[in-house]
Design a protein around this motif. Structure first.
Motif, PDB file in Angstrom:
ATOM      1  N   ARG A   1       0.838  -1.298   0.103  1.00 49.82           N
ATOM      2  CA  ARG A   1      -0.162   0.092  -0.033  1.00 49.82           C
ATOM      3  C   ARG A   1       0.772   1.344   0.073  1.00 49.82           C
ATOM      4  N   LEU A   2       1.808   1.319   0.820  1.00 52.66           N
ATOM      5  CA  LEU A   2       2.734   2.616   0.948  1.00 52.66           C
ATOM      6  C   LEU A   2       3.386   2.782  -0.313  1.00 52.66           C
ATOM      7  N   THR A   3       4.181   1.562  -0.725  1.00 51.39           N
ATOM      8  CA  THR A   3       4.914   1.760  -1.934  1.00 51.39           C
ATOM      9  C   THR A   3       3.961   2.231  -3.200  1.00 51.39           C
ATOM     10  N   THR A   4       2.863   1.685  -3.269  1.00 54.08           N
ATOM     11  CA  THR A   4       2.067   1.964  -4.439  1.00 54.08           C
ATOM     12  C   THR A   4       1.843   3.333  -4.335  1.00 54.08           C
ATOM     13  N   GLN A   5       1.408   3.796  -3.318  1.00 49.38           N
ATOM     14  CA  GLN A   5       1.140   5.295  -2.911  1.00 49.38           C
ATOM     15  C   GLN A   5       2.349   6.381  -3.209  1.00 49.38           C
ATOM     16  N   GLN A   6       3.361   5.863  -2.857  1.00 52.45           N
ATOM     17  CA  GLN A   6       4.704   6.585  -2.930  1.00 52.45           C
ATOM     18  C   GLN A   6       5.015   6.766  -4.670  1.00 52.45           C
ATOM     19  N   LEU A   7       4.870   5.559  -5.152  1.00 51.38           N
ATOM     20  CA  LEU A   7       5.275   5.426  -6.635  1.00 51.38           C
ATOM     21  C   LEU A   7       4.286   6.152  -7.498  1.00 51.38           C
ATOM     22  N   THR A   8       3.113   6.240  -7.192  1.00 53.15           N
ATOM     23  CA  THR A   8       2.037   6.819  -7.815  1.00 53.15           C
ATOM     24  C   THR A   8       2.577   8.582  -7.866  1.00 53.15           C
ATOM     25  N   LEU A   9       3.010   8.875  -6.844  1.00 49.39           N
ATOM     26  CA  LEU A   9       3.471   9.950  -6.766  1.00 49.39           C
ATOM     27  C   LEU A   9       4.822  10.640  -7.719  1.00 49.39           C
ATOM     28  N   HIS A  10       5.579   9.620  -7.498  1.00 52.77           N
ATOM     29  CA  HIS A  10       7.067   9.668  -8.336  1.00 52.77           C
ATOM     30  C   HIS A  10       7.146   8.625  -9.207  1.00 52.77           C
ATOM     31  N   ALA A  11       6.113   8.292 -10.131  1.00 50.70           N
ATOM     32  CA  ALA A  11       6.389   7.392 -11.269  1.00 50.70           C
ATOM     33  C   ALA A  11       7.463   7.894 -12.296  1.00 50.70           C
ATOM     34  N   ALA A  12       7.399   9.107 -12.393  1.00 49.12           N
ATOM     35  CA  ALA A  12       8.267   9.542 -13.391  1.00 49.12           C
ATOM     36  C   ALA A  12       9.806   9.389 -13.163  1.00 49.12           C
ATOM     37  N   ARG A  13      10.068   9.319 -11.837  1.00 52.65           N
ATOM     38  CA  ARG A  13      11.432   9.388 -11.192  1.00 52.65           C
ATOM     39  C   ARG A  13      12.027   7.944 -11.106  1.00 52.65           C
ATOM     40  N   PHE A  14      11.080   6.936 -11.197  1.00 50.13           N
ATOM     41  CA  PHE A  14      11.550   5.705 -11.017  1.00 50.13           C
ATOM     42  C   PHE A  14      10.757   4.769 -11.810  1.00 50.13           C
ATOM     43  N   PRO A  15      10.978   4.922 -13.500  1.00 53.28           N
ATOM     44  CA  PRO A  15      10.138   4.711 -14.550  1.00 53.28           C
ATOM     45  C   PRO A  15      10.139   2.907 -14.524  1.00 53.28           C
ATOM     46  N   ALA A  16      11.477   2.189 -14.547  1.00 53.03           N
ATOM     47  CA  ALA A  16      11.533   1.157 -14.399  1.00 53.03           C
ATOM     48  C   ALA A  16      10.982   0.164 -13.352  1.00 53.03           C
ATOM     49  N   LEU A  17      11.061   0.789 -12.215  1.00 50.72           N
ATOM     50  CA  LEU A  17      10.474   0.141 -11.095  1.00 50.72           C
ATOM     51  C   LEU A  17       8.685   0.091 -11.055  1.00 50.72           C
ATOM     52  N   THR A  18       8.459   1.309 -11.521  1.00 52.09           N
ATOM     53  CA  THR A  18       6.936   1.547 -11.860  1.00 52.09           C
ATOM     54  C   THR A  18       6.422   0.597 -12.751  1.00 52.09           C
ATOM     55  N   ARG A  19       7.097   0.254 -13.886  1.00 51.81           N
ATOM     56  CA  ARG A  19       6.725  -0.599 -14.838  1.00 51.81           C
ATOM     57  C   ARG A  19       6.852  -2.160 -14.372  1.00 51.81           C
TER      58      ARG A  19
END
Length: 245
Positions: free
Chosen positions: A191-209
């Motif tokens: 939950r927390l990771t999804t929340q943070q990556l939603t806010l910073h997806a452009a900064r961590f594109p490979a992890l987001t994908r």
């Protein structure tokens, strides 16, 4: 007095206890009621249920109906008891001569036997990982068994030993991962990771994908299979590239 006994530990006494070579000369006091293995099994019961931190000489003594001081007639101290517990839960190694196939299938069988022991008694991680402990006959037998299984591979003695330790390290790491993981904790982390990556997806594109594609989705598969296959493939490549005489 017990504290002094443990701080002034004599490794030779622990080895003698493990290998059944302790001084058998008559001692003052009543004849011992229990064997070292029986004492170890009481310690194992505590460690299996509550972890190694819960193990004390006093608790083991109480389970046996002894005073703490009387327990020192059987084992010199807690470190020696833990060494004895490790060797007791290991018991006889798997008979790899009965495993059909080559060194690879036998190394895999050995790894899975280790995995079974570590999952049943995860406190072994602490018991064997933080210090150079005395090795009893069963622990030595497990090492001897895997080295014998690797002899037909053509690897050097050092490579055979390193391969065995590499496989064991994988088992230990997966055991630690299992200990650190809980269903509730994993859900909160997701939950927390999804929340943070939603806010910073452009900064961590490979992890987001990777997350979007299911990298962290539980599979229900045997956790040992993937890592063990990778390790065995690597050892296989070493075997195949070794010069033949």
């Amino acid at each position: 007095m017990p504290a002094n006994k443990e701080s002034n530990r004599d490794p030779s006494a622990s080895l003698a206890l493990l290998w059944g070579e302790a001084d058998s000369r008559p001692r003052r006091g009543p004849k011992p009621k229990f064997t070292p293995a029986e004492v170890a099994r009481r310690g194992i019961e505590i460690a299996d249920a509550e972890g190694l931190d819960a193990l004390t000489m006093q608790r083991v003594a109480e389970m046996l109906g002894l005073t703490t001081m009387a327990l020192y007639r059987y084992v010199p101290g807690k470190p020696d008891l833990v060494d004895l517990m490790v060797d007791t839960v290991l018991s006889d190694p798997p008979d790899l001569d009965q495993v059909p196939g080559d060194w690879r299938t036998r190394l895999e069988a050995w790894a899975r036997a280790c995995w079974d022991v570590y999952r049943a008694h995860p406190w072994i991680l602490t018991a064997t990982g933080l210090r150079r402990h005395a090795m009893g006959p069963y622990q030595v037998a497990w090492l001897d068994t895997v080295l014998a299984a690797l002899e037909p591979s053509g690897l050097t003695a050092r490579q055979r030993h390193d391969a065995a330790i590499l496989v064991l390290s994988l088992v230990r790491n997966l055991t630690q991962e299992a200990l650190d993981s809980t269903e509730e904790g994993d859900k909160e982390w997701d939950r927390l990771t999804t929340q943070q990556l939603t806010l910073h997806a452009a900064r961590f594109p490979a992890l987001t994908r990777a997350i979007a594609e299911g990298a962290f989705t539980p599979t229900g598969r045997d956790p040992l299979t993937f890592g063990l296959t990778c390790v065995l493939d690597g050892i296989q490549g070493l075997v195949e590239s070794a010069p033949r005489t």
